[in-house]
Design a protein around this motif. Structure first.
Motif, short mmCIF file in Angstrom:
data_model
loop_
_atom_site.label_atom_id
_atom_site.label_comp_id
_atom_site.label_asym_id
_atom_site.label_seq_id
_atom_site.Cartn_x
_atom_site.Cartn_y
_atom_site.Cartn_z
N PRO A 167 69.54 15.82 46.27
CA PRO A 167 70.46 15.40 45.19
C PRO A 167 70.08 16.05 43.87
N ASP A 168 71.09 16.23 43.02
CA ASP A 168 70.86 16.86 41.73
C ASP A 168 69.83 16.11 40.90
N VAL A 169 69.84 14.78 41.01
CA VAL A 169 68.95 13.98 40.17
C VAL A 169 67.48 14.30 40.45
N LEU A 170 67.17 14.74 41.66
CA LEU A 170 65.79 15.12 41.97
C LEU A 170 65.38 16.34 41.16
N GLY A 171 66.28 17.31 41.03
CA GLY A 171 65.99 18.48 40.21
C GLY A 171 65.82 18.12 38.76
N HIS A 172 66.59 17.16 38.29
CA HIS A 172 66.47 16.74 36.89
C HIS A 172 65.10 16.11 36.63
N ALA A 173 64.67 15.22 37.53
CA ALA A 173 63.36 14.58 37.37
C ALA A 173 62.24 15.60 37.46
N TRP A 174 62.36 16.52 38.40
CA TRP A 174 61.34 17.57 38.56
C TRP A 174 61.24 18.42 37.29
N LEU A 175 62.38 18.77 36.70
CA LEU A 175 62.37 19.59 35.50
C LEU A 175 61.80 18.81 34.32
N VAL A 176 62.08 17.53 34.21
CA VAL A 176 61.49 16.71 33.15
C VAL A 176 59.97 16.80 33.21
N ASP A 177 59.41 16.65 34.40
CA ASP A 177 57.95 16.69 34.54
C ASP A 177 57.40 18.09 34.25
N ARG A 178 58.13 19.13 34.64
CA ARG A 178 57.66 20.50 34.37
C ARG A 178 57.69 20.79 32.86
N LEU A 179 58.74 20.37 32.17
CA LEU A 179 58.81 20.57 30.72
C LEU A 179 57.73 19.77 30.00
N HIS A 180 57.49 18.56 30.47
CA HIS A 180 56.42 17.74 29.90
C HIS A 180 55.08 18.46 30.02
N GLN A 181 54.83 19.02 31.18
CA GLN A 181 53.58 19.74 31.41
C GLN A 181 53.48 20.97 30.49
N ARG A 182 54.57 21.68 30.33
CA ARG A 182 54.56 22.88 29.49
C ARG A 182 54.30 22.51 28.03
N LEU A 183 54.95 21.47 27.54
CA LEU A 183 54.75 21.07 26.14
C LEU A 183 53.33 20.58 25.89
N GLN A 184 52.75 19.90 26.86
CA GLN A 184 51.35 19.53 26.74
C GLN A 184 50.48 20.78 26.65
N GLY A 185 50.81 21.78 27.48
CA GLY A 185 50.06 23.03 27.46
C GLY A 185 50.18 23.78 26.15
N GLU A 186 51.28 23.53 25.43
CA GLU A 186 51.47 24.16 24.13
C GLU A 186 50.74 23.39 23.02
N GLY A 187 50.06 22.32 23.39
CA GLY A 187 49.27 21.57 22.42
C GLY A 187 50.02 20.45 21.72
N LEU A 188 51.24 20.12 22.17
CA LEU A 188 52.00 19.03 21.55
C LEU A 188 51.52 17.69 22.09
N ASP A 189 51.44 16.69 21.21
CA ASP A 189 51.01 15.37 21.67
C ASP A 189 52.02 14.28 21.36
N GLU A 190 53.17 14.64 20.75
CA GLU A 190 54.24 13.66 20.51
C GLU A 190 55.59 14.33 20.76
N PHE A 191 56.22 13.98 21.87
CA PHE A 191 57.53 14.56 22.18
C PHE A 191 58.22 13.69 23.23
N LEU A 192 59.55 13.87 23.31
CA LEU A 192 60.37 13.16 24.28
C LEU A 192 61.25 14.19 24.99
N VAL A 193 61.23 14.18 26.31
CA VAL A 193 62.01 15.11 27.13
C VAL A 193 63.08 14.32 27.87
#
Length: 246
Positions: free
Chosen positions: A107-133
């Protein structure tokens, strides 16, 4: 649909990377001064995997560099998800695996959840500590954020957590199940698991914050876990979290 959200303190395409619209995907990087928010809040939005995405970043940030990094991540992850979907489609062709039943389409919603977690990981890697995805209505925050429950005026606080919701209908009922967990994929998997239960009376014993709402012509009924009742009750006793929302 993108629900409103607010800080507790101080506040891409169609499928496939070739269709990513570089000229508009991340062009709306906006300061929130017009919304009465602090000058260190930045907003990015666009379309990815056939749905909307929405990022809110807080801090004194190098936004031109971050926009490039986020755009690159969106292209890369959209390509990965598209390749995965193509592989699954190939698996479903008759005769590819004789004698085996291929899995149902993801289902499409699985891709949406997966991408949320990937973006969260990337933003953490960029050194951000306050964000909402947010992708397709599924949210995950780093730090503390107030978010609206889908389809409701009520809000709850995510504190390094994710919120995922499933909505489904039958002939007479519309049902919505929202779950909070540490990651978007975990929240979604719990919602899927509990969806198999028939509007359970024992929802209060569920391990995570969860709200199940059923709407029929006769009215609306709901069940929630003890953890969700505690959060919503604490909201009602405290200050209005919607103040300053956008």
């Amino acid at each position: 649909m993108i629900e409103g959200s607010a800080r507790r303190k101080t506040g891409l395409v169609r499928r496939g990377p070739a269709l990513l619209l570089f000229g508009g995907l991340l062009a709306t990087a906006l300061l929130f001064s017009a919304c009465g928010r602090g000058p260190q809040d930045h907003r990015l939005q666009g379309v990815v995997l056939d749905t909307g995405y929405h990022l809110t970043l807080h801090g004194d940030l190098d936004m031109p560099r971050l926009e490039v990094a986020i755009e690159s991540e969106l292209v890369q992850q959209a390509a990965r998800w598209t390749a995965f979907g193509q592989a699954m489609a190939s698996w479903r062709r008759p005769g590819v695996l004789p004698g085996m039943s291929p899995p149902s389409p993801w289902p499409d919603v699985l891709g949406h959840a997966w991408l949320v977690d990937r973006l969260h990981q990337r933003l953490q890697g960029e050194g951000l500590d306050e964000f909402l995805v947010e992708v397709g209505g599924i949210r995950r925050g780093q730090g503390a954020w107030w978010v609206a429950l889908p389809g409701e005026d009520r809000r709850l606080e995510l504190d390094d957590e994710a919120l995922a919701s499933l909505v489904w209908r039958d002939a007479e009922r519309r049902q919505r199940l929202s779950v909070v967990a540490d990651s978007a994929l975990e929240a979604l998997s719990l919602a899927w698991r509990w969806q198999g239960e028939t509007f359970p009376e024992h929802a209060v014993s569920w391990s995570h914050p969860a709200l199940w709402v059923v709407t029929t012509p006769a009215g609306t009924d709901e069940r929630m876990s003890g953890a969700m009742a505690t959060r919503l009750g604490a909201q009602e006793e405290g200050a209005d979290p919607a103040s300053g929302a956008y």
